[in-house]
Structure formats: structure tokens, C-alpha cells
Design a protein around this motif. Structure first.
Motif, PDB file in Angstrom:
ATOM      1  N   MET A   1       0.936  -1.006  -0.066  1.00  0.00           N
ATOM      2  CA  MET A   1       0.144   0.068   0.154  1.00  0.00           C
ATOM      3  C   MET A   1       0.971   1.332   0.215  1.00  0.00           C
ATOM      4  SD  MET A   1      -3.265   1.061   2.549  1.00  0.00           S
ATOM      5  CE  MET A   1      -2.108   0.887   4.130  1.00  0.00           C
ATOM      6  N   GLY A   2       0.508   2.477  -0.925  1.00  0.00           N
ATOM      7  CA  GLY A   2       1.365   3.500  -0.864  1.00  0.00           C
ATOM      8  C   GLY A   2       0.563   4.607  -0.557  1.00  0.00           C
ATOM      9  N   TYR A   3       1.130   5.914  -0.686  1.00  0.00           N
ATOM     10  CA  TYR A   3       0.677   7.137  -0.091  1.00  0.00           C
ATOM     11  C   TYR A   3      -0.434   7.819  -0.916  1.00  0.00           C
ATOM     12  CZ  TYR A   3       3.959   5.476   3.571  1.00  0.00           C
ATOM     13  OH  TYR A   3       4.715   5.062   4.345  1.00  0.00           O
ATOM     14  N   ARG A   4      -1.289   8.718  -0.367  1.00  0.00           N
ATOM     15  CA  ARG A   4      -1.773   9.838  -1.138  1.00  0.00           C
ATOM     16  C   ARG A   4      -0.822  11.151  -0.900  1.00  0.00           C
ATOM     17  NH1 ARG A   4      -7.911  10.397   0.534  1.00  0.00           N
ATOM     18  NH2 ARG A   4      -7.949  10.831  -1.771  1.00  0.00           N
ATOM     19  N   ILE A   5      -0.608  11.686  -1.884  1.00  0.00           N
ATOM     20  CA  ILE A   5       0.477  12.644  -1.855  1.00  0.00           C
ATOM     21  C   ILE A   5      -0.163  13.926  -2.601  1.00  0.00           C
ATOM     22  CG2 ILE A   5       2.880  13.536  -2.442  1.00  0.00           C
ATOM     23  CD1 ILE A   5       2.922  11.439  -0.352  1.00  0.00           C
ATOM     24  N   ALA A   6      -0.120  14.907  -2.072  1.00  0.00           N
ATOM     25  CA  ALA A   6      -0.248  16.266  -2.469  1.00  0.00           C
ATOM     26  C   ALA A   6       0.975  16.985  -2.813  1.00  0.00           C
ATOM     27  CB  ALA A   6      -1.327  17.137  -1.874  1.00  0.00           C
ATOM     28  N   VAL A   7       1.166  17.662  -3.983  1.00  0.00           N
ATOM     29  CA  VAL A   7       2.081  18.802  -4.124  1.00  0.00           C
ATOM     30  C   VAL A   7       1.586  20.088  -4.464  1.00  0.00           C
ATOM     31  CG1 VAL A   7       4.114  19.283  -5.812  1.00  0.00           C
ATOM     32  CG2 VAL A   7       3.719  16.636  -5.208  1.00  0.00           C
ATOM     33  N   VAL A   8       1.886  21.042  -3.622  1.00  0.00           N
ATOM     34  CA  VAL A   8       1.616  22.181  -3.666  1.00  0.00           C
ATOM     35  C   VAL A   8       2.545  23.224  -4.067  1.00  0.00           C
ATOM     36  CG1 VAL A   8       0.525  24.183  -2.151  1.00  0.00           C
ATOM     37  CG2 VAL A   8       0.114  21.587  -1.326  1.00  0.00           C
ATOM     38  N   GLY A   9       1.980  23.873  -5.391  1.00  0.00           N
ATOM     39  CA  GLY A   9       2.894  24.713  -5.941  1.00  0.00           C
ATOM     40  C   GLY A   9       3.549  24.115  -7.198  1.00  0.00           C
ATOM     41  N   ALA A  10       2.509  23.021  -7.579  1.00  0.00           N
ATOM     42  CA  ALA A  10       3.149  22.136  -8.723  1.00  0.00           C
ATOM     43  C   ALA A  10       3.638  22.656  -9.926  1.00  0.00           C
ATOM     44  CB  ALA A  10       2.072  21.014  -8.958  1.00  0.00           C
ATOM     45  N   THR A  11       3.400  24.077 -10.318  1.00  0.00           N
ATOM     46  CA  THR A  11       3.720  24.486 -11.729  1.00  0.00           C
ATOM     47  C   THR A  11       5.028  25.215 -11.479  1.00  0.00           C
ATOM     48  OG1 THR A  11       2.409  26.427 -11.123  1.00  0.00           O
ATOM     49  CG2 THR A  11       1.050  24.698 -12.396  1.00  0.00           C
ATOM     50  N   GLY A  12       5.327  25.535 -10.181  1.00  0.00           N
ATOM     51  CA  GLY A  12       6.829  26.192 -10.006  1.00  0.00           C
ATOM     52  C   GLY A  12       8.102  25.271 -10.262  1.00  0.00           C
ATOM     53  N   ASN A  13       9.082  26.002 -10.369  1.00  0.00           N
ATOM     54  CA  ASN A  13      10.186  25.242 -10.630  1.00  0.00           C
ATOM     55  C   ASN A  13      10.436  24.072  -9.629  1.00  0.00           C
ATOM     56  OD1 ASN A  13      11.076  26.839 -12.611  1.00  0.00           O
ATOM     57  ND2 ASN A  13      12.293  28.109 -11.573  1.00  0.00           N
ATOM     58  N   VAL A  14      10.385  24.255  -8.338  1.00  0.00           N
ATOM     59  CA  VAL A  14      10.697  23.402  -7.367  1.00  0.00           C
ATOM     60  C   VAL A  14       9.482  22.222  -7.377  1.00  0.00           C
ATOM     61  CG1 VAL A  14      10.811  22.953  -4.718  1.00  0.00           C
ATOM     62  CG2 VAL A  14      12.127  24.854  -6.092  1.00  0.00           C
ATOM     63  N   GLY A  15       8.327  22.869  -7.594  1.00  0.00           N
ATOM     64  CA  GLY A  15       7.032  21.878  -7.503  1.00  0.00           C
ATOM     65  C   GLY A  15       7.150  20.861  -8.645  1.00  0.00           C
ATOM     66  N   ARG A  16       7.624  21.383  -9.870  1.00  0.00           N
ATOM     67  CA  ARG A  16       7.763  20.337 -10.917  1.00  0.00           C
ATOM     68  C   ARG A  16       8.874  19.280 -10.633  1.00  0.00           C
ATOM     69  NH1 ARG A  16       5.249  21.875 -15.784  1.00  0.00           N
ATOM     70  NH2 ARG A  16       4.142  23.950 -15.691  1.00  0.00           N
ATOM     71  N   GLU A  17      10.067  19.849  -9.961  1.00  0.00           N
ATOM     72  CA  GLU A  17      11.113  19.100  -9.690  1.00  0.00           C
ATOM     73  C   GLU A  17      11.036  18.100  -8.433  1.00  0.00           C
ATOM     74  OE1 GLU A  17      14.881  18.002 -10.758  1.00  0.00           O
ATOM     75  OE2 GLU A  17      13.724  19.628 -11.640  1.00  0.00           O
ATOM     76  N   MET A  18       9.937  18.507  -7.733  1.00  0.00           N
ATOM     77  CA  MET A  18       9.504  17.472  -6.777  1.00  0.00           C
ATOM     78  C   MET A  18       8.637  16.333  -7.355  1.00  0.00           C
ATOM     79  SD  MET A  18       7.789  19.768  -3.756  1.00  0.00           S
ATOM     80  CE  MET A  18       8.796  20.453  -2.630  1.00  0.00           C
TER      81      MET A  18
END
Length: 340
Positions: A1-18
Motif C-alpha cells: 500500500m502506498g501514500y496519497r500525496i499532494a504537491v502544492v505549487g506544482a507549476t513552479g520550478n521546485v514543484g515540478r522538480e518534486m
């Protein structure tokens, strides 16, 4: 079983890299949400071989989500991180908002993984400043051996540390140098960054140091050891990605350069490239896209009794931001949540 993950700021440089790093490291994701401000609603971002559309951060319900990786500024974090934390979602925050909060752990997994268990006080974990993260990865194994008394560091920080606007300004000014009719005055930075260096990152404080320099001092003390004295000079340089640091270290005990080299070769997250010949060291261009913190130019400092000098380079969008956040998520999953 895995995780439910949210990436906040997904359109920025760091968010995309995450998102890139979550996919590269095969983080156990059952479900992923990519969140951004309303003006970016519906923007497409990549996650491995999938294309995802961003959802509205303002209306998103964090209930039932395991972790939220925040890659937005302090103002947005202040509004939304407590909301996520109250909903039971552990926030891993890349902004500076919670780094100096005594109830929020500030973590570099190779350095102080034991601090992960303090997350429950606020359900928030802080990610350190980019320039601090790479430095403490190199300092900690040496500190364990010989106890560091004092660090003097000069940084050479790329424009990507100032976000997309910083990258665009360097690119536009560089082009304008060769086209004098297309003048591009400084906007993001205080002076021209193309073909120049600027000894000023963040705001000036009453002490005369900048906030970036203060961050390195405060964060090193919180992550490694409050007894270490640190003084920093932080400089913006015309490099797109990759921060470099010239670090002078004074120890309580003598540490031979050859032993230091051996210690660093075995240290987690560190790659030693140290040949005393032309090109026998790492520069920012060579570290881009890599997970490691590279250390070169390890040598004795003969001006003090127990001193070493070294050169440290890392991809600031990775170890300095996105990678460290994902490593914290991995640590949280492995040591606390234990789903994956």
C-alpha cells in the motif's frame, strides 16, 4: 500500500522538480494531487509518464491525504499549511516560514533523521534553505569525528534560487549584452546579474548581514549543533542552476585532509571528486540533475591549528529543495507512517 500525496505549487520550478524526483525514486504513491493557485488551474504538469492537471489549492480538502509537499512562498504556506495539518495531512514545507519554529523539526535526512519524530507537535516538517542543506551534508560527518568550532562560508548561488524570474532575468540580460538596442534593466535582482556577481541575497538586517546569511547561521545550529559558530557571505552569480560554496572549517581536534577525504567518501549523500589536476573538481554545470552533494578541493588550512578548506557544489533545485523534501517524505514513511 502506498501514500496519497499532494504537491502544492506544482507549476513552479521546485514543484515540478518534486514531481520528477517522486517519479525517479519510485516513491510509493497510490494517488497524487497537483495543486496550484486559481490562476494556474488546469495547467498540465508531468509525473513520470503521466500528465496531470492542477487543482485549485483554495478549495482542496486535505482530509484523508497522507503528505503534502509545499513549494509555495511563506504567505501562501501560512494560509494553507495549517489547514492541511489540521486535516491530518503531514506538511513538508519548503518555505522559510516554519524553519525557526521550535515546535517544527528542520530536517536534512542524512544529518538529523532522528528529528522526524518531532513532526507531530504541529504536523509540519520544515525543509532548510538551499545553501544550508548542501553544506550540512558535508559538515555533519566531519563534525562527528573532530567537533567543528567555527565555519566561514562564502556561497556562489545560482539564479534559479530566485525562481523563474531570476532565470529569465539572467537569460534576457545575457542576450541583451549582444544586442545593445534591447536593454534589460535589473528587476528581480538589485543590479545586473549577467556577467556580474551580486553580494546580496534576501533583505539586509540591522547587523549588516543579509537574511540569507542569517539563515545559514541559524539553520546550521538547529540541524547540526547549536555550539557551532558560523559566518557567511552569500553571493548571487550568473549561473542558471547549482550552488557552490567555499567552506573553511575550524575543528576542536586535528583532522588530517586524507582522513577527511575518506570520511566524506563514506558519508551518505556526498560524492567526493578531488584530484589535484586540471578539472579534478566539480563545478555547477556538472552537478545539475544529480542527487549528490559534491565535495572537492579538500585541503589543510595552515593558518589555524585545526583547519580544513573544501569546495561544495549541489543542484539547488534538487538537494537544496525538491530532493530533500522527497527524502523527508521517504523518511517519514519509513520511520513513522510505515505504509509503503
Amino acid at each position: 500500500m502506498g501514500y496519497r500525496i499532494a504537491v502544492v505549487g506544482a507549476t513552479g520550478n521546485v514543484g515540478r522538480e518534486m514531481l520528477n524526483i517522486l517519479a525517479e525514486r519510485q516513491f510509493p504513491v497510490d494517488e497524487i494531487a497537483v495543486l496550484a493557485s486559481r490562476k494556474s488551474l488546469g495547467t498540465e504538469v508531468s509525473f513520470g509518464d503521466r500528465t496531470l492537471k492542477t487543482k485549485d489549492l483554495d478549495t482542496f480538502d486535505f482530509t484523508g491525504w497522507d503528505m503534502a509537499l509545499f513549494a509555495v512562498g511563506s504567505a501562501a504556506t501560512k494560509d494553507y499549511a495549517p489547514k492541511a495539518a489540521r486535516a491530518g495531512c503531514v506538511v513538508i514545507d519548503n518555505s522559510s516560514l516554519y524553519r525557526y519554529d521550535s515546535e517544527v523539526p528542520l530536517i536534512v535526512p542524512e544529518v538529523n533523521p532522528q528529528a522526524i519524530h518531532d513532526y507531530a507537535k504541529k504536523n509540519i516538517i520544515a525543509n532548510p534553505n538551499c545553501s544550508t542543506a548542501q553544506m550540512v551534508v558535508a559538515l555533519k560527518p566531519l563534525h562527528d569525528r573532530a567537533r567543528i568550532k567555527r565555519v566561514v562560508v562564502s556561497t556562489y548561488q545560482s539564479v534559479s534560487g530566485a525562481g523563474k524570474e531570476g532565470i529569465d532575468e539572467l537569460w534576457d540580460q545575457t542576450k541583451s549584452i549582444y544586442n545593445p538596442t534591447d536593454d534589460k534593466p535589473a528587476k528581480k535582482f538589485t543590479k545586473q546579474i549577467a556577467f556580474n556577481v551580486i553580494p546580496h541575497i534576501d533583505v539586509f538586517m540591522d547587523s549588516g548581514e543579509t537574511k540569507e546569511e542569517w539563515k545559514m547561521v541559524a539553520e546550521t545550529k538547529k540541524i547540526v549543533d547549536p555550539a557551532i559558530k558560523v559566518t557567511a557571505t552569500c553571493v548571487r552569480v550568473p549561473v542558471f542552476v547549482g550552488h557552490s560554496e567555499a567552506i573553511n572549517i575550524e575543528f576542536e581536534d586535528f583532522l588530517d585532509e586524507d582522513e577527511a577525504r575518506d570520511i566524506l567518501r563514506e558519508a551518505p549523500g556526498v560524492m567526493v571528486v578531488d584530484k589535484r589536476e586540471d578539472g579534478g573538481y566539480v563545478t555547477p554545470i556538472e552537478c545539475v540533475g544529480d542527487f549528490a552533494t559534491f565535495v572537492s578541493r579538500i585541503r589543510q588550512d595552515s593558518t589555524i591549528e585545526n583547519g580544513l578548506n573544501l569546495w561544495c557544489v549541489s543542484d539547488n533545485l534538487r538537494k537544496g529543495a525538491a530532493l530533500n523534501a522527497v527524502q523527508i517524505a521517504e523518511l517519514l514513511g519509513r520511520e513513522v507512517l510505515k505504509k509503503g
